[in-house]
Design a protein around this motif. Structure first.
Motif, PDB file in Angstrom:
ATOM      1  N   THR A  63     -11.631 -13.367  -0.353  1.00 29.28           N
ATOM      2  CA  THR A  63     -11.041 -13.590   0.978  1.00 29.28           C
ATOM      3  C   THR A  63      -9.557 -13.248   0.955  1.00 29.28           C
ATOM      4  OG1 THR A  63     -12.633 -15.330   1.457  1.00 29.28           O
ATOM      5  CG2 THR A  63     -10.610 -15.331   2.771  1.00 29.28           C
ATOM      6  N   VAL A  64      -8.876 -13.640  -0.111  1.00 28.52           N
ATOM      7  CA  VAL A  64      -7.446 -13.339  -0.222  1.00 28.52           C
ATOM      8  C   VAL A  64      -7.253 -11.825  -0.309  1.00 28.52           C
ATOM      9  CG1 VAL A  64      -5.337 -13.682  -1.582  1.00 28.52           C
ATOM     10  CG2 VAL A  64      -6.944 -15.586  -1.269  1.00 28.52           C
ATOM     11  N   TYR A  65      -8.042 -11.137  -1.131  1.00 27.52           N
ATOM     12  CA  TYR A  65      -7.938  -9.677  -1.235  1.00 27.52           C
ATOM     13  C   TYR A  65      -8.162  -9.009   0.120  1.00 27.52           C
ATOM     14  CZ  TYR A  65      -7.454  -8.874  -6.258  1.00 27.52           C
ATOM     15  OH  TYR A  65      -6.964  -8.799  -7.531  1.00 27.52           O
ATOM     16  N   ARG A  66      -9.226  -9.407   0.823  1.00 26.90           N
ATOM     17  CA  ARG A  66      -9.517  -8.799   2.131  1.00 26.90           C
ATOM     18  C   ARG A  66      -8.380  -9.054   3.127  1.00 26.90           C
ATOM     19  NH1 ARG A  66     -14.708 -10.821   1.055  1.00 26.90           N
ATOM     20  NH2 ARG A  66     -14.304 -12.610   2.378  1.00 26.90           N
ATOM     21  N   THR A  67      -7.837 -10.262   3.097  1.00 32.14           N
ATOM     22  CA  THR A  67      -6.754 -10.606   4.022  1.00 32.14           C
ATOM     23  C   THR A  67      -5.492  -9.810   3.696  1.00 32.14           C
ATOM     24  OG1 THR A  67      -7.684 -12.805   4.339  1.00 32.14           O
ATOM     25  CG2 THR A  67      -5.369 -12.506   4.954  1.00 32.14           C
ATOM     26  N   ILE A  68      -5.194  -9.636   2.426  1.00 31.77           N
ATOM     27  CA  ILE A  68      -4.017  -8.860   2.024  1.00 31.77           C
ATOM     28  C   ILE A  68      -4.164  -7.418   2.516  1.00 31.77           C
ATOM     29  CG2 ILE A  68      -2.795  -7.882   0.023  1.00 31.77           C
ATOM     30  CD1 ILE A  68      -2.156 -10.868   0.613  1.00 31.77           C
ATOM     31  N   VAL A  69      -5.333  -6.836   2.355  1.00 31.83           N
ATOM     32  CA  VAL A  69      -5.583  -5.469   2.836  1.00 31.83           C
ATOM     33  C   VAL A  69      -5.376  -5.409   4.353  1.00 31.83           C
ATOM     34  CG1 VAL A  69      -7.369  -3.701   3.166  1.00 31.83           C
ATOM     35  CG2 VAL A  69      -7.089  -4.800   0.937  1.00 31.83           C
ATOM     36  N   LEU A  70      -5.914  -6.386   5.071  1.00 30.02           N
ATOM     37  CA  LEU A  70      -5.780  -6.437   6.524  1.00 30.02           C
ATOM     38  C   LEU A  70      -4.314  -6.579   6.938  1.00 30.02           C
ATOM     39  CD1 LEU A  70      -7.059  -6.621   9.363  1.00 30.02           C
ATOM     40  CD2 LEU A  70      -7.277  -9.092   8.975  1.00 30.02           C
ATOM     41  N   LEU A  71      -3.579  -7.496   6.305  1.00 24.62           N
ATOM     42  CA  LEU A  71      -2.169  -7.703   6.639  1.00 24.62           C
ATOM     43  C   LEU A  71      -1.332  -6.461   6.342  1.00 24.62           C
ATOM     44  CD1 LEU A  71      -1.686 -11.353   5.292  1.00 24.62           C
ATOM     45  CD2 LEU A  71      -1.922 -10.638   7.688  1.00 24.62           C
ATOM     46  N   GLU A  72      -1.719  -5.731   5.302  1.00 27.25           N
ATOM     47  CA  GLU A  72      -1.019  -4.483   4.983  1.00 27.25           C
ATOM     48  C   GLU A  72      -1.319  -3.424   6.047  1.00 27.25           C
ATOM     49  OE1 GLU A  72      -0.205  -1.556   1.171  1.00 27.25           O
ATOM     50  OE2 GLU A  72      -1.978  -2.835   1.154  1.00 27.25           O
ATOM     51  N   GLU A  73      -2.584  -3.326   6.470  1.00 26.96           N
ATOM     52  CA  GLU A  73      -2.964  -2.377   7.532  1.00 26.96           C
ATOM     53  C   GLU A  73      -2.231  -2.687   8.833  1.00 26.96           C
ATOM     54  OE1 GLU A  73      -7.200  -2.510   7.958  1.00 26.96           O
ATOM     55  OE2 GLU A  73      -7.566  -1.520   6.041  1.00 26.96           O
ATOM     56  N   LEU A  74      -2.019  -3.977   9.109  1.00 32.67           N
ATOM     57  CA  LEU A  74      -1.331  -4.390  10.335  1.00 32.67           C
ATOM     58  C   LEU A  74       0.183  -4.212  10.241  1.00 32.67           C
ATOM     59  CD1 LEU A  74      -3.276  -7.685  11.151  1.00 32.67           C
ATOM     60  CD2 LEU A  74      -3.413  -5.519  12.390  1.00 32.67           C
ATOM     61  N   GLY A  75       0.676  -3.894   9.052  1.00 29.19           N
ATOM     62  CA  GLY A  75       2.108  -3.707   8.877  1.00 29.19           C
ATOM     63  C   GLY A  75       2.888  -5.007   8.775  1.00 29.19           C
ATOM     64  N   ILE A  76       2.207  -6.100   8.421  1.00 33.05           N
ATOM     65  CA  ILE A  76       2.854  -7.400   8.282  1.00 33.05           C
ATOM     66  C   ILE A  76       3.450  -7.547   6.883  1.00 33.05           C
ATOM     67  CG2 ILE A  76       2.421  -9.910   8.238  1.00 33.05           C
ATOM     68  CD1 ILE A  76       0.210  -9.224  10.412  1.00 33.05           C
ATOM     69  N   ILE A  77       2.759  -6.973   5.903  1.00 32.47           N
ATOM     70  CA  ILE A  77       3.250  -6.955   4.523  1.00 32.47           C
ATOM     71  C   ILE A  77       3.135  -5.528   4.010  1.00 32.47           C
ATOM     72  CG2 ILE A  77       2.617  -9.357   4.023  1.00 32.47           C
ATOM     73  CD1 ILE A  77       0.150  -8.252   2.523  1.00 32.47           C
ATOM     74  N   TYR A  78       3.810  -5.252   2.914  1.00 33.10           N
ATOM     75  CA  TYR A  78       3.583  -3.969   2.267  1.00 33.10           C
ATOM     76  C   TYR A  78       3.520  -4.139   0.759  1.00 33.10           C
ATOM     77  CZ  TYR A  78       8.698  -3.560   1.708  1.00 33.10           C
ATOM     78  OH  TYR A  78      10.011  -3.768   1.415  1.00 33.10           O
ATOM     79  N   LYS A  79       2.821  -3.192   0.139  1.00 34.44           N
ATOM     80  CA  LYS A  79       2.614  -3.202  -1.300  1.00 34.44           C
ATOM     81  C   LYS A  79       3.856  -2.657  -1.979  1.00 34.44           C
ATOM     82  CE  LYS A  79      -1.340  -1.648  -2.587  1.00 34.44           C
ATOM     83  NZ  LYS A  79      -2.476  -0.841  -3.022  1.00 34.44           N
ATOM     84  N   LEU A  80       4.225  -3.324  -3.040  1.00 33.71           N
ATOM     85  CA  LEU A  80       5.404  -2.952  -3.800  1.00 33.71           C
ATOM     86  C   LEU A  80       4.966  -2.715  -5.236  1.00 33.71           C
ATOM     87  CD1 LEU A  80       8.513  -2.843  -3.580  1.00 33.71           C
ATOM     88  CD2 LEU A  80       8.520  -5.269  -4.143  1.00 33.71           C
ATOM     89  N   ASP A  81       5.283  -1.550  -5.788  1.00 37.25           N
ATOM     90  CA  ASP A  81       4.955  -1.240  -7.176  1.00 37.25           C
ATOM     91  C   ASP A  81       6.239  -1.327  -7.977  1.00 37.25           C
ATOM     92  OD1 ASP A  81       4.084  -0.261  -9.589  1.00 37.25           O
ATOM     93  OD2 ASP A  81       3.841   1.804  -8.885  1.00 37.25           O
ATOM     94  N   LEU A  82       6.325  -2.316  -8.853  1.00 37.94           N
ATOM     95  CA  LEU A  82       7.528  -2.502  -9.665  1.00 37.94           C
ATOM     96  C   LEU A  82       7.338  -1.945 -11.073  1.00 37.94           C
ATOM     97  CD1 LEU A  82       8.563  -6.100  -8.533  1.00 37.94           C
ATOM     98  CD2 LEU A  82       9.335  -3.893  -7.658  1.00 37.94           C
ATOM     99  N   ASN A  83       6.369  -1.043 -11.224  1.00 37.50           N
ATOM    100  CA  ASN A  83       6.076  -0.377 -12.495  1.00 37.50           C
ATOM    101  C   ASN A  83       5.701  -1.362 -13.602  1.00 37.50           C
ATOM    102  OD1 ASN A  83       6.962   1.751 -10.945  1.00 37.50           O
ATOM    103  ND2 ASN A  83       8.260   2.643 -12.518  1.00 37.50           N
ATOM    104  N   ASP A  84       5.080  -2.487 -13.223  1.00 34.88           N
ATOM    105  CA  ASP A  84       4.632  -3.455 -14.223  1.00 34.88           C
ATOM    106  C   ASP A  84       3.108  -3.543 -14.269  1.00 34.88           C
ATOM    107  OD1 ASP A  84       4.097  -4.758 -11.844  1.00 34.88           O
ATOM    108  OD2 ASP A  84       5.186  -6.583 -12.336  1.00 34.88           O
TER     109      ASP A  84
END
Length: 155
Positions: A63-84
């Motif tokens: 549920t958390v994974y699906r919600t994160i994907v949805l929130l990213e699609e909506l532009g509420i959050i974005y994915k950040l790659d810190l090379n870790d």
């Protein structure tokens, strides 16, 4: 301790979700609140899950994974790659035209957010010189934070 979203933020989120055929369920609300409560921490999905589980023990990791994907699609959050090797997430701020920059310590892994857009004049030069309209950019600086530098240079 739960964050308090303003009613305008809640209404906007509800509208965005409704337009896509979703509801602002208590689980989704808890996930958004967790991201807000931990702003600047750049949490992974698993870390978000661990935090949300404290207030919603019945929630599943899927549920958390699906919600994160949805929130990213909506532009509420974005994915950040810190090379870790981990995908981390942070809130999109309406007043930011671009994402802010990050300083990442190679020693302890601390992430420091740089406020303000330091690249405006460079962007203008690139846009003019290459006839390329820049919509966003992401900048990461890798080095040693002040605390690690002091520890390594005691003498």
């Amino acid at each position: 301790m739960m964050s308090i979203l303003t009613s305008a933020q809640i209404n906007k989120l509800k509208e965005d979700l409704k337009e896509r055929g979703y509801k602002l369920t208590p689980q989704r609300r808890a996930i958004v609140d967790t991201i807000i409560d931990n702003e600047g921490s750049h949490l992974t999905v698993e870390e978000i899950y661990d935090q949300v589980k404290k207030t919603c023990p019945e929630i599943g990791l899927a549920t958390v994974y699906r919600t994160i994907v949805l929130l990213e699609e909506l532009g509420i959050i974005y994915k950040l790659d810190l090379n870790d090797g981990c995908s981390r997430y942070e809130l999109v701020h309406e007043d930011e035209t671009h994402r802010h920059h990050h300083l990442i310590c190679n020693n302890c892994g601390k992430v420091i957010e740089v406020q303000g857009d330091l690249l405006e004049s460079l962007e203008e030069k690139i846009e003019k010189g290459y006839k390329f309209k820049i919509k966003d950019h992401s900048v990461k600086f890798f080095g040693i934070c002040e605390e690690c530098y002091k520890k390594d240079n005691k003498d």
